[in-house]
Design a protein around this motif. Sequence first.
Motif, PDB file in Angstrom:
ATOM      1  N   TYR A  78       6.942  13.818   0.123  1.00 46.10           N
ATOM      2  CA  TYR A  78       7.851  13.005  -0.677  1.00 46.10           C
ATOM      3  C   TYR A  78       8.907  13.876  -1.361  1.00 46.10           C
ATOM      4  O   TYR A  78       8.638  15.007  -1.760  1.00 46.10           O
ATOM      5  N   THR A  89      -0.327  12.977   1.158  1.00 47.59           N
ATOM      6  CA  THR A  89       0.848  12.152   1.480  1.00 47.59           C
ATOM      7  C   THR A  89       0.478  10.725   1.886  1.00 47.59           C
ATOM      8  O   THR A  89       1.339   9.955   2.318  1.00 47.59           O
ATOM      9  N   GLY A  90      -0.791  10.370   1.767  1.00 48.52           N
ATOM     10  CA  GLY A  90      -1.192   8.986   2.018  1.00 48.52           C
ATOM     11  C   GLY A  90      -1.633   8.683   3.431  1.00 48.52           C
ATOM     12  O   GLY A  90      -1.620   7.513   3.846  1.00 48.52           O
ATOM     13  N   LYS A  91      -2.058   9.703   4.176  1.00 47.13           N
ATOM     14  CA  LYS A  91      -2.457   9.470   5.568  1.00 47.13           C
ATOM     15  C   LYS A  91      -3.670   8.528   5.638  1.00 47.13           C
ATOM     16  O   LYS A  91      -3.680   7.582   6.430  1.00 47.13           O
ATOM     17  N   GLN A 120      -4.621   6.417   3.403  1.00 43.63           N
ATOM     18  CA  GLN A 120      -4.220   5.110   2.900  1.00 43.63           C
ATOM     19  C   GLN A 120      -3.535   4.291   3.992  1.00 43.63           C
ATOM     20  O   GLN A 120      -3.728   3.080   4.090  1.00 43.63           O
ATOM     21  N   ILE A 121      -2.759   4.963   4.831  1.00 41.87           N
ATOM     22  CA  ILE A 121      -2.128   4.280   5.965  1.00 41.87           C
ATOM     23  C   ILE A 121      -3.200   3.740   6.904  1.00 41.87           C
ATOM     24  O   ILE A 121      -3.122   2.602   7.372  1.00 41.87           O
ATOM     25  N   GLU A 179       0.801  -1.221   0.000  1.00 39.84           N
ATOM     26  CA  GLU A 179       0.000   0.000   0.000  1.00 39.84           C
ATOM     27  C   GLU A 179       0.836   1.274   0.000  1.00 39.84           C
ATOM     28  O   GLU A 179       0.374   2.317  -0.475  1.00 39.84           O
ATOM     29  N   LEU A 180       2.042   1.220   0.542  1.00 37.07           N
ATOM     30  CA  LEU A 180       2.817   2.444   0.759  1.00 37.07           C
ATOM     31  C   LEU A 180       4.234   2.291   0.213  1.00 37.07           C
ATOM     32  O   LEU A 180       4.875   1.264   0.421  1.00 37.07           O
ATOM     33  N   TYR A 181       4.709   3.336  -0.452  1.00 35.99           N
ATOM     34  CA  TYR A 181       6.095   3.352  -0.898  1.00 35.99           C
ATOM     35  C   TYR A 181       6.933   4.128   0.115  1.00 35.99           C
ATOM     36  O   TYR A 181       6.551   5.212   0.552  1.00 35.99           O
ATOM     37  N   MET A 222       8.373   5.426   3.475  1.00 34.32           N
ATOM     38  CA  MET A 222       7.770   5.604   4.807  1.00 34.32           C
ATOM     39  C   MET A 222       8.237   4.543   5.797  1.00 34.32           C
ATOM     40  O   MET A 222       7.444   3.978   6.561  1.00 34.32           O
ATOM     41  N   LYS A 262       6.119   2.667   8.843  1.00 33.03           N
ATOM     42  CA  LYS A 262       5.891   1.220   8.830  1.00 33.03           C
ATOM     43  C   LYS A 262       6.423   0.561  10.088  1.00 33.03           C
ATOM     44  O   LYS A 262       5.782  -0.332  10.659  1.00 33.03           O
TER      45      LYS A 262
END
Length: 494
Positions: free
Chosen positions: A408, A276-278, A280-281, A239-241, A243, A247
Motif C-alpha cells: 500500500y 497486504t491482505g492475501k 483476507q482475499i 473486505e478490501l480497500y 486493489m 478485484k
Amino acid sequence: MPVFDFNHSPENPKGPECTYTVFRSNASLTSVRQPILVLDNSSQNLLHHTSGVFTNPIKRTSFEFKDEGSAVSADILKIDARFVSLLKWLGENHINVRLSGAVREDGYAVYKIREIAFGGGSKLSAEDGFLQFMIDRLLASNAPTEEQPDEDEEETGDSMKLTSIQSITDFINCAGRTLPDNIRLWARRNLAVARSHEVSAEERRHAQRALSIMMNIQWKSNYFEAIDPDEARRILDEELYGMERVKQRIIETIIQINRTHTLPAYGLLLIGPAGTGKSQIAYAVARILKLPWTTLDMSSINDPEQLTGSSRIYANAKPGIIMDAFSMAGESNLVFIINELDKAASGKGNGNPADVLLTLLDNLGFTDNYIECMIPTVGVYPIATANDKDQISAPLMSRFAVIEIPDYTPEEKKVIFSRYALPKVLKRIGMKENECVLTPDGLDAVIDLHKNTSGIRDLEQAAEHIAANALYQIEVNHVDSVSFDAQMVRELLS
C-alpha cells in the motif's frame, strides 16, 4: 431446478417388471410440486397422511396400507432418482412409514416420509433419526447421472452407515448411486473388511474408521450455481480497500464460473509482502463461492506423509491433513487456502511436501494412504499465498493464475487506518468514534512511524494501542473523549 421425466423401466430378473418411471431432480426441498414419489390414486383411497409399508423389492412397484380395515395397494408411478435405493431399502426391511402428500392430476404426490413404530416393524437403523438424516442427505445430493440396477448391491447384500457398522450399512444402501461409483464400491469392500472375522481386530477398526470418515462427507458434483457478480463485488469492497486489479481478476473468475458452471482449471496464487491482505482475499473468495474453506500452512509441513496420511499397516495410522480438511468441511467442494507456498521445503529425506500438492491441484483426484480411495477434487478451488515467487517451483507455479499484490502507498494506508482499522477496533471494544479521534498531523505521525513496514498489520496493532489508551483515559481520568495529535502519537507508539 426443473424436473425431467425419464421413461425408464428397469427390469428385475427376480420378479415382475417395474412399472414406475424415474425422474431426475436436484431440488433441495420437497413439496407437492417437487415430490419424492408419486403414487397411483385412481381409487382415491390415499389421504393426506397414510401409513403403511413399501412392498418387497422383488416387486418394487407399490405401497401397501389399510383402508377401512382392508389391505390396499397403490402402485408407484414416479420416483425421484435419488430415492430409488432408499425406497428399495425400506421395502426390504418392512419399515412402517407415514406418508405426507397431496392429490395432483397425475396421482398422490408424496413429499414427506416418516418412520412409525408399530405392527412389529423393524427399527430403521441403530441410531434414532436416521430416516430424516438420510432424506436430508439425499436432498443435498445431485441426481445420479444414470439410473440402472445396482449390480454391486446384489453381490453382497450388505448395507452400512455413519459411525456404527449397522448405520454405515444402512447409509450405503439408501444412498445408492448418489455416491460416486468408485466410493460406493470402495465402501462395500471396506464394509466387508469391517465385518469380517478373518482379519485382525486392528484391520476391522481401521476399515470402520475410514468408512465413518468417508460416509460423513457429502460427495457433491462439480456443478456450480451462478453467482451474482454485484454481490461478489459488494463483498470484495467490504473486505478490501483499493486493489482494483485484484478485484477485477476475481470478478472475471466469477463470470467464468457462471458461463461454465464449473470451477476454473487454475486456482489463484496471491504474491505480495506480508500483511497486504492475501489471506483476507482468500477468505473473501470462499465467502463469494459459498464454500467451506480450510487452511494449509506449508511452513509447518516437513514430511509428505503429513499431507498423504499413513498406511493402515501401522497401529497408529491416521489420515493426512488434506483428508482431514474434507472431513472437517463435511463436503467435497471447498476452498483450499494454501498459506506460504514459497516455504514448502523438502522434508526429512522422505520427499518434498510441495510435490504432493500437484496431485491435488491437477483436479484428477487425490488418494490418501489411510483411506486408500481416490477422492474427487473437481470441486476443490485452491488459493495459495506467498511472499517470494522465486522460491516456488515451476510445476507448482504453472497450476495457478498468479496475482501480484503490491504494498500500500502512504495515502492508501491513511485511508485504511482512518476508515477501516481504527473504526473496527472502536466498534469491537464498544467505543464511539467521537471518543477517540486523531488530528491530521496525528494521522500523519502514525503513517510516518510505519513507513518502513509492509502491509497493514502494524497499523492495525497501532489502532489497538491508540484505542486502548483512549479508553484508559476516559475511564481513569473521566474525560469525554481523547484527541491524539502528532506528539501524543509519537509518545505512545515510539
